[in-house]
Design a protein around this motif. Structure first.
Motif, PDB file in Angstrom:
ATOM      1  N   VAL A 111       0.741  -1.248  -0.310  1.00  0.00           N
ATOM      2  CA  VAL A 111       0.006   0.025  -0.085  1.00  0.00           C
ATOM      3  C   VAL A 111       0.980   1.213   0.107  1.00  0.00           C
ATOM      4  CG1 VAL A 111      -1.899   0.973   1.346  1.00  0.00           C
ATOM      5  CG2 VAL A 111      -1.712  -1.349   1.320  1.00  0.00           C
ATOM      6  N   LEU A 112       0.944   1.617  -1.170  1.00  0.00           N
ATOM      7  CA  LEU A 112       1.825   3.037  -1.227  1.00  0.00           C
ATOM      8  C   LEU A 112       0.841   4.180  -1.513  1.00  0.00           C
ATOM      9  CD1 LEU A 112       4.695   1.448  -3.648  1.00  0.00           C
ATOM     10  CD2 LEU A 112       4.268   1.598  -1.087  1.00  0.00           C
ATOM     11  N   THR A 113       0.269   4.795  -0.375  1.00  0.00           N
ATOM     12  CA  THR A 113      -0.510   5.872  -0.582  1.00  0.00           C
ATOM     13  C   THR A 113       0.123   7.081   0.327  1.00  0.00           C
ATOM     14  OG1 THR A 113      -1.972   4.983   1.012  1.00  0.00           O
ATOM     15  CG2 THR A 113      -2.507   4.624  -1.150  1.00  0.00           C
ATOM     16  N   ALA A 114      -0.635   8.154   0.453  1.00  0.00           N
ATOM     17  CA  ALA A 114      -0.150   9.132   1.323  1.00  0.00           C
ATOM     18  C   ALA A 114      -0.546   8.789   2.862  1.00  0.00           C
ATOM     19  CB  ALA A 114      -0.999  10.357   1.098  1.00  0.00           C
ATOM     20  N   ASP A 115      -1.348   7.898   3.203  1.00  0.00           N
ATOM     21  CA  ASP A 115      -1.727   7.615   4.666  1.00  0.00           C
ATOM     22  C   ASP A 115      -1.978   6.403   4.290  1.00  0.00           C
ATOM     23  OD1 ASP A 115      -2.166   7.496   7.218  1.00  0.00           O
ATOM     24  OD2 ASP A 115      -3.894   8.695   7.072  1.00  0.00           O
ATOM     25  N   PRO A 116      -0.948   5.205   4.396  1.00  0.00           N
ATOM     26  CA  PRO A 116      -1.472   3.684   4.263  1.00  0.00           C
ATOM     27  C   PRO A 116      -2.179   3.244   5.424  1.00  0.00           C
ATOM     28  CG  PRO A 116       0.743   4.099   4.402  1.00  0.00           C
ATOM     29  CD  PRO A 116       0.111   5.290   4.339  1.00  0.00           C
ATOM     30  N   MET A 117      -1.889   3.744   6.642  1.00  0.00           N
ATOM     31  CA  MET A 117      -2.611   3.269   7.789  1.00  0.00           C
ATOM     32  C   MET A 117      -4.021   3.358   8.022  1.00  0.00           C
ATOM     33  SD  MET A 117      -0.347   1.459   9.756  1.00  0.00           S
ATOM     34  CE  MET A 117      -1.238   1.343  11.365  1.00  0.00           C
ATOM     35  N   SER A 118      -4.492   4.548   7.144  1.00  0.00           N
ATOM     36  CA  SER A 118      -5.834   4.973   7.245  1.00  0.00           C
ATOM     37  C   SER A 118      -6.604   3.926   6.474  1.00  0.00           C
ATOM     38  CB  SER A 118      -6.047   6.257   6.805  1.00  0.00           C
ATOM     39  OG  SER A 118      -5.620   6.405   5.588  1.00  0.00           O
ATOM     40  N   LEU A 119      -5.931   3.085   5.674  1.00  0.00           N
ATOM     41  CA  LEU A 119      -6.835   2.139   4.819  1.00  0.00           C
ATOM     42  C   LEU A 119      -6.641   0.614   5.118  1.00  0.00           C
ATOM     43  CD1 LEU A 119      -5.187   3.473   1.343  1.00  0.00           C
ATOM     44  CD2 LEU A 119      -7.539   4.044   2.356  1.00  0.00           C
ATOM     45  N   LEU A 120      -6.058   0.547   6.356  1.00  0.00           N
ATOM     46  CA  LEU A 120      -5.506  -0.999   6.814  1.00  0.00           C
ATOM     47  C   LEU A 120      -7.015  -1.619   7.161  1.00  0.00           C
ATOM     48  CD1 LEU A 120      -3.539  -2.952   7.186  1.00  0.00           C
ATOM     49  CD2 LEU A 120      -3.189  -2.142   9.703  1.00  0.00           C
ATOM     50  N   GLY A 121      -7.963  -0.955   7.899  1.00  0.00           N
ATOM     51  CA  GLY A 121      -9.168  -1.425   8.196  1.00  0.00           C
ATOM     52  C   GLY A 121      -9.902  -1.717   7.045  1.00  0.00           C
ATOM     53  N   LEU A 122      -9.896  -1.379   5.917  1.00  0.00           N
ATOM     54  CA  LEU A 122     -10.628  -1.638   4.734  1.00  0.00           C
ATOM     55  C   LEU A 122     -10.369  -2.933   4.117  1.00  0.00           C
ATOM     56  CD1 LEU A 122     -11.255   2.092   3.390  1.00  0.00           C
ATOM     57  CD2 LEU A 122     -12.829   0.694   4.944  1.00  0.00           C
ATOM     58  N   ILE A 123      -8.965  -3.484   4.347  1.00  0.00           N
ATOM     59  CA  ILE A 123      -8.388  -4.371   3.475  1.00  0.00           C
ATOM     60  C   ILE A 123      -8.437  -5.690   4.327  1.00  0.00           C
ATOM     61  CG2 ILE A 123      -6.140  -5.537   2.871  1.00  0.00           C
ATOM     62  CD1 ILE A 123      -4.929  -2.640   2.598  1.00  0.00           C
ATOM     63  N   GLU A 124      -9.590  -6.658   3.570  1.00  0.00           N
ATOM     64  CA  GLU A 124     -10.115  -7.766   4.154  1.00  0.00           C
ATOM     65  C   GLU A 124      -9.015  -9.019   3.645  1.00  0.00           C
ATOM     66  OE1 GLU A 124     -14.069  -7.859   2.886  1.00  0.00           O
ATOM     67  OE2 GLU A 124     -14.747  -6.111   3.878  1.00  0.00           O
ATOM     68  N   ASN A 125      -8.621  -9.096   2.417  1.00  0.00           N
ATOM     69  CA  ASN A 125      -8.041 -10.349   1.875  1.00  0.00           C
ATOM     70  C   ASN A 125      -6.664  -9.935   1.448  1.00  0.00           C
ATOM     71  OD1 ASN A 125     -10.552 -11.592   2.439  1.00  0.00           O
ATOM     72  ND2 ASN A 125     -11.415 -10.956   0.600  1.00  0.00           N
ATOM     73  N   ALA A 126      -5.602 -10.265   2.135  1.00  0.00           N
ATOM     74  CA  ALA A 126      -4.135 -10.037   1.651  1.00  0.00           C
ATOM     75  C   ALA A 126      -3.313 -11.066   2.639  1.00  0.00           C
ATOM     76  CB  ALA A 126      -3.713  -8.803   1.606  1.00  0.00           C
ATOM     77  N   GLY A 127      -2.509 -11.731   2.003  1.00  0.00           N
ATOM     78  CA  GLY A 127      -1.663 -12.622   2.782  1.00  0.00           C
ATOM     79  C   GLY A 127      -0.515 -11.884   3.634  1.00  0.00           C
ATOM     80  N   ALA A 128      -0.080 -11.003   3.107  1.00  0.00           N
ATOM     81  CA  ALA A 128       0.877  -9.977   3.829  1.00  0.00           C
ATOM     82  C   ALA A 128       0.765  -8.710   3.443  1.00  0.00           C
ATOM     83  CB  ALA A 128       2.437 -10.628   3.680  1.00  0.00           C
ATOM     84  N   ILE A 129       0.661  -7.791   4.354  1.00  0.00           N
ATOM     85  CA  ILE A 129       0.301  -6.512   3.815  1.00  0.00           C
ATOM     86  C   ILE A 129       1.659  -5.538   4.164  1.00  0.00           C
ATOM     87  CG2 ILE A 129      -1.101  -4.371   4.197  1.00  0.00           C
ATOM     88  CD1 ILE A 129      -3.134  -6.343   5.170  1.00  0.00           C
ATOM     89  N   PHE A 130       2.136  -4.782   3.196  1.00  0.00           N
ATOM     90  CA  PHE A 130       3.320  -3.911   3.526  1.00  0.00           C
ATOM     91  C   PHE A 130       2.887  -2.465   3.226  1.00  0.00           C
ATOM     92  CE2 PHE A 130       4.408  -8.130   1.783  1.00  0.00           C
ATOM     93  CZ  PHE A 130       5.831  -8.276   2.134  1.00  0.00           C
ATOM     94  N   LEU A 131       2.888  -1.680   4.343  1.00  0.00           N
ATOM     95  CA  LEU A 131       2.700  -0.425   4.401  1.00  0.00           C
ATOM     96  C   LEU A 131       3.722   0.834   4.229  1.00  0.00           C
ATOM     97  CD1 LEU A 131       0.291  -0.842   7.401  1.00  0.00           C
ATOM     98  CD2 LEU A 131      -0.286  -0.775   5.085  1.00  0.00           C
ATOM     99  N   GLY A 132       3.666   1.557   3.111  1.00  0.00           N
ATOM    100  CA  GLY A 132       4.625   2.600   3.031  1.00  0.00           C
ATOM    101  C   GLY A 132       5.730   2.317   2.000  1.00  0.00           C
ATOM    102  N   PRO A 133       6.182   3.196   1.481  1.00  0.00           N
ATOM    103  CA  PRO A 133       7.563   3.001   0.605  1.00  0.00           C
ATOM    104  C   PRO A 133       8.690   2.414   1.022  1.00  0.00           C
ATOM    105  CG  PRO A 133       7.672   5.281   1.434  1.00  0.00           C
ATOM    106  CD  PRO A 133       6.095   4.778   1.940  1.00  0.00           C
ATOM    107  N   TYR A 134       8.896   2.092   2.292  1.00  0.00           N
ATOM    108  CA  TYR A 134      10.304   1.566   2.631  1.00  0.00           C
ATOM    109  C   TYR A 134      10.016   0.134   2.991  1.00  0.00           C
ATOM    110  CZ  TYR A 134      11.737   6.393   2.213  1.00  0.00           C
ATOM    111  OH  TYR A 134      11.889   7.506   1.656  1.00  0.00           O
ATOM    112  N   SER A 135       8.669  -0.421   3.039  1.00  0.00           N
ATOM    113  CA  SER A 135       8.319  -1.690   3.480  1.00  0.00           C
ATOM    114  C   SER A 135       8.424  -2.584   1.921  1.00  0.00           C
ATOM    115  CB  SER A 135       7.179  -1.726   4.062  1.00  0.00           C
ATOM    116  OG  SER A 135       7.074  -0.794   5.140  1.00  0.00           O
ATOM    117  N   SER A 136       9.343  -2.473   1.367  1.00  0.00           N
ATOM    118  CA  SER A 136       9.407  -3.178  -0.137  1.00  0.00           C
ATOM    119  C   SER A 136       9.137  -4.698   0.333  1.00  0.00           C
ATOM    120  CB  SER A 136      10.685  -2.982  -0.479  1.00  0.00           C
ATOM    121  OG  SER A 136      10.902  -3.849  -1.681  1.00  0.00           O
ATOM    122  N   GLU A 137       8.633  -5.590  -0.666  1.00  0.00           N
ATOM    123  CA  GLU A 137       8.273  -6.887  -0.405  1.00  0.00           C
ATOM    124  C   GLU A 137       9.325  -7.726  -0.096  1.00  0.00           C
ATOM    125  OE1 GLU A 137       7.560 -10.946  -1.244  1.00  0.00           O
ATOM    126  OE2 GLU A 137       9.015  -9.599  -2.285  1.00  0.00           O
TER     127      GLU A 137
END
Length: 428
Positions: free
Chosen positions: A326-352
């Motif tokens: 999730v590479l958006t201006a405020d990725p933490m604000s979207l976390l509660g809306l994400i229901e289906n993902a094996g691993a979630i990487f938040l922000g530009p420095y959390s590369s897979e």
């Protein structure tokens, strides 16, 4: 890289079940191992890996492990040790305890957690060797308390019986004491049913090619398995402020795994979409595994345009990707809306690759949309649970009639009488 509206993209890939010929090959191999044991194991190793072995040489020796340490560089050894610490610390937090609940009437209910006794870990040796996967399979099992962990990995093909030294060192660092130079469907069958040289296990974990996947599916029931893994996947959800070169690099980090890997960008920004598509082409040209990555991008890569980030989240939840960035201006604000993902990487420095190698969470993650109902490999995968029931006389007298009512409703009179005889002897 294709740029299209999200609604034009097929959201689900077909599950890989293998061709009839592949399934028949696996069936023959599994049946041969069950019937012949080591003889079939050695025959298929010679036939498929072109390596001649004796039963006595299947097991990797301590001398070979020591020799492997002399072949790996010091920088790798430091990195694998640091990664192992991070993986262990993360999985230690997943540990749970057995519990018991005593009621006022003397009834006691509970759950007992016990580790599996013996687990087999498959480590592939095909297009690339993955020492990091050794850590991801072995360490959760160790944290769970599994006393016996055995690793199998194919010998080098073409007449050489050696094993990649980095795999051996990773296994030794993770604490594996029992390793065998055997791969493919024959290794899975040997783990499941046992041979004179390899004792059977309770569960088989680890990725492999289509023959390994089909063999795992075949033996499921005789043993447990972790999953039937499909090709790797990454989805990047990004807004107009995201860095196109970061996104392209992260998409290619998965595309280089396999020609069937999937790399997708979801964005409402046409400007970003075009920049990423161009950057993917630029970076592809210098990749050592360009042919593999290009085949992946051409067949399974895409940039999906959506009307908004919220619409993008709807697409993400339908895709249920293995990896989501999730590479958006405020990725933490979207976390509660994400229901289906094996691993979630938040922000530009959390590369897979941070998660693949070092952060600590497990990188063996559900693929092919199964993140809708599955989880990454974790400590619970190596535990079995037993329910504990101690019913007091007081509780049985109080609830006996209800138990008999339900039993008789299902037509199971013997069930009801097992309760009735106790009530009658107590004068009820």
């Amino acid at each position: 890289m294709r740029i299209m509206k999200a609604e034009q993209f097929g959201l689900q890939r077909e599950v890989e079940y293998g061709t009839p010929e592949q399934n028949e090959t696996v069936r023959q191999i599994v049946e041969a191992i069950k019937a012949e044991g080591d003889a079939a194991l050695l025959r298929y190793t010679e036939q498929l890996d072109r390596v001649q072995l004796e039963a006595s040489s299947l097991r990797v020796t301590q001398e070979e492990i020591q020799a492997a340490y002399e072949k790996v560089d010091a920088e790798f050894l430091t990195a694998i040790r640091e990664a192992a610490v991070n993986v262990r610390v993360f999985h230690e937090k997943q540990k749970r305890n057995s519990w018991m609940d005593l009621q006022p009437d003397g009834t006691m209910l509970g759950q007992i957690l016990r580790p599996l006794k013996r687990v087999g870990v498959y480590v592939p040796g095909g297009k690339a060797a993955y020492p990091s996967s050794v850590l991801m399979n072995v360490i959760p099992a160790q944290v769970a308390g599994v006393p016996e962990i055995v690793m199998v990995t194919p010998p080098a093909t073409g007449g050489k019986a050696g094993i990649d030294p980095y795999i051996l060192v990773a296994a030794a660092e993770a604490g594996v004491k029992e390793m065998y130079r055997v791969g493919g469907a024959q290794a899975i069958a040997a783990l499941a049913y046992g041979t004179a040289s390899i004792a059977p296990v309770d569960k088989i974990c680890g990725p492999g090619n289509i023959y390994v996947a089909l063999a795992k599916r075949s033996v499921f029931g005789a043993v447990d398995i972790d999953s039937i893994a499909g090709p790797s996947e990454i989805v990047v959800l990004a807004d107009e402020g995201a860095n196109a070169s970061f996104i392209a690099a992260d998409l290619l980090s998965q595309a280089e795994h396999d020609e069937m890997a999937s790399a997708i960008l979801v964005t409402p920004s046409e400007t970003l979409a075009e920049a990423v598509a161009a950057e993917v082409e630029r970076q592809l040209a210098t990749l050592p595994r360009e042919a593999i990555a290009r085949a992946s991008i051409d067949s399974y890569g895409a940039v999906l345009l959506v009307d908004s980030i919220e619409a993008g989240i709807t697409v993400v939840n339908k895709l249920a990707p293995e990896h989501l960035e999730v590479l958006t201006a405020d990725p933490m604000s979207l976390l509660g809306l994400i229901e289906n993902a094996g691993a979630i990487f938040l922000g530009p420095y959390s590369s897979e690759p941070v998660g693949d190698y070092f952060a600590g969470p497990n990188h063996i993650i559900p693929t092919n949309g199964t993140a809708r109902f599955s989880s990454p490999v974790n400590v619970d995968d190596f535990l079995k649970k037993s329910s504990l029931i101690y019913y007091s006389k007081e509780a049985l007298l109080k609830n006996g009639n209800s138990i008999m009512t339900l039993a008789r409703h299902e037509g199971l009179e013997a069930h009801a009488r097992a309760i009735q005889i106790r009530l009658e002897q107590e004068g009820k």
